[in-house]
Design an enzyme around this catalytic site. Structure first.
Site, PDB file in Angstrom:
ATOM      1  N   ARG A  35      63.554  55.265 -59.802  1.00 52.27           N
ATOM      2  CA  ARG A  35      64.666  56.218 -59.911  1.00 52.27           C
ATOM      3  C   ARG A  35      66.026  55.525 -59.865  1.00 52.27           C
ATOM      4  O   ARG A  35      66.962  55.974 -60.518  1.00 52.27           O
ATOM      5  CB  ARG A  35      64.567  57.265 -58.806  1.00 52.27           C
ATOM      6  CG  ARG A  35      63.462  58.242 -59.109  1.00 52.27           C
ATOM      7  CD  ARG A  35      63.480  59.406 -58.172  1.00 52.27           C
ATOM      8  NE  ARG A  35      62.608  60.447 -58.703  1.00 52.27           N
ATOM      9  CZ  ARG A  35      61.988  61.350 -57.948  1.00 52.27           C
ATOM     10  NH1 ARG A  35      62.144  61.350 -56.646  1.00 52.27           N
ATOM     11  NH2 ARG A  35      61.235  62.270 -58.516  1.00 52.27           N
ATOM     12  N   GLY A 350      54.862  65.650 -62.498  1.00 52.26           N
ATOM     13  CA  GLY A 350      54.892  64.451 -61.669  1.00 52.26           C
ATOM     14  C   GLY A 350      53.575  63.685 -61.693  1.00 52.26           C
ATOM     15  O   GLY A 350      53.553  62.470 -61.924  1.00 52.26           O
TER      16      GLY A 350
END
Ligand code: ADP
Ligand code: MG
Length: 394
Positions: A35, A350
């Site tokens: 991320r 996810g």
């Protein structure tokens, strides 16, 4: 069309960028920095264009005092510094004099990361309830607001939605790519358009199914969610995962959309997820003690046939319990078929994204959406609050 960071003159401007640094951590150590890496293009663009960059992000959940230290963003500032090869200043405070001084001493091209926005949740959940006063305060620190935290776009928080009400705003490269890719595949007028759904529960995906079934030509259902559909058709499912509360929905949609929906014809079953005694059974031969954990070879074959002329595919949810080596085959084979045949495929969810990384090559797909909840809501046809609040291009 939403404004993007490229629509603004950034030179000497204080640019607040909402990023998603909600990285997994174990005892203060970052276990996966994907991320942080993904936020870098927008940050780099801003500094290269002379901005003074102020970064906001949440990390974990903050409910009580003891959550503060666990969810300290400081280690992220260190990792960002290494990745971007540039000093990253850090403000341990989410408001107040110390923070304001750090902001006003920023020079162009410099970066300041502010402590976890959810520290503001400790008293009165100010961040998570989109507290107006907090949003205004954060907005007062900058000149322009850029939202690049795609993973939180489905949430209405002070740091992503509230703040945008008080500043000229735009989206960053990550958000731009995600929405362009998802809109792109949804709006393209090519057929057959095939949707593949899997994963654990029907319940989480009802709205996605409702929205996509209207647009697609075929809906292939695998994974755990297939069992509720099979049960709705009165097939035996043994002890396989059943989502009782979604039975009615499954019955209804099987009635109205019968021609579009394809269910598994066989599966891999066992007495428990930990047992290595696995057998292949036709669905109709399922016994009371069987639990199904993956689609079987005939189903894989059937799905491949249905995919053979597909022009575009959206896949959400794995075909089996891919975390267990005994039950990876279904998911893996479907991915392989899609990539071998160069079928334009968007993967959302996810666990689905994780399964692609584990079982296939993410670069061979049209897009792997990293949003999780945000992507699911986008696929439901919901307008995400973190995006709708952003200024429109004139
Ligand atoms: P995503 O995160 O991509 O939206 P989900 O969260 O809906 O996907 O589903 C992922 C989970 O579904 C995985 O953890 C997987 O183990 C589980 N799953 C897949 N097939 C089955 C099955 N037959 N029985 C139980 N769980 C399953
Ligand atoms: Mg999931």
């Amino acid at each position: 069309m939403k404004k993007t960071i490229k629509d603004y003159q950034l030179e000497n401007k204080k640019v607040i960028i909402r990023v998603d640094f909600n990285v997994p951590m174990k005892e203060g150590i970052i276990t996966d920095d994907t991320r942080i890496k993904r936020a870098i293009p927008t940050i780099k663009y801003a500094i290269e264009n002379g901005a003074k960059v102020i970064l906001l992000s949440h990390l974990g959940k903050v409910k009580e005092e003891s959550d503060l230290q666990k969810n300290d963003l400081y280690p992220v500032s260190i990792r960002l510094q290494e990745l971007i090869e540039k000093e990253v200043f850090f403000s341990n405070k989410t408001r107040g004099k110390e923070l304001e001084e750090k902001v006003s001493s920023l020079k162009k091209g410099e970066i300041l990361l502010i402590q976890n926005t959810r520290y503001e949740d400790l008293i009165g959940k100010k961040e998570s309830t989109c507290n107006e006063e907090l949003a205004k305060y954060w907005a007062s620190l900058g000149d322009i607001f850029i939202n690049d935290a795609y993973g939180t776009c489905h949430r209405k928080h002070a740091s992503n939605v509230g703040i945008a009400n008080y500043l000229p705003s735009g989206i960053g490269f990550l958000v731009e790519e995600e929405i362009n890719k998802i809109d792109g595949i949804l709006e393209e007028d090519t057929h057959p358009f095939v949707v593949i759904m899997g994963g654990a529960k029907v319940h989480d995906k009802i709205k996605v199914i409702k929205n996509l079934i209207q647009k697609c030509d075929l809906l292939l259902i695998g994974g755990g969610m297939a069992y509720t559909f099979l049960a709705a058709r009165n097939y035996p499912i043994g002890k396989s995962i059943l989502d009782e509360e979604s039975m009615e929905f499954c019955k209804e949609i099987l009635n109205t959309e019968e021609a579009k929906i394809i269910l598994p014809v066989d599966h891999l079953v066992s007495g428990s997820i930990t047992s290595d005694k696995v057998s292949i059974k036709r669905i109709c031969d399922t016994t009371e003690l069987d639990m199904g954990f993956d689609i079987g070879p005939q189903t894989i074959q059937l799905f491949k046939e249905k995919l053979s002329s597909a022009k575009r595919v959206i896949i959400n949810g794995p075909m089996g319990c891919f975390e267990n080596p005994n039950y990876q085959e279904g998911t893996k084979e479907i991915y392989q078929y899609l990539t071998d045949n160069h079928i334009k495929t968007l993967v959302g969810g996810g666990d689905s994204a994780a399964s692609v990384n584990q079982l296939s090559n993410p670069n061979k797909f049209y897009h792997i959406s990293t949003g999780g909840g945000a992507t699911l809501e986008y696929l439901e046809g919901t307008v995400l609050p973190g995006i709708s609040v952003i200024d429109e291009k004139k």
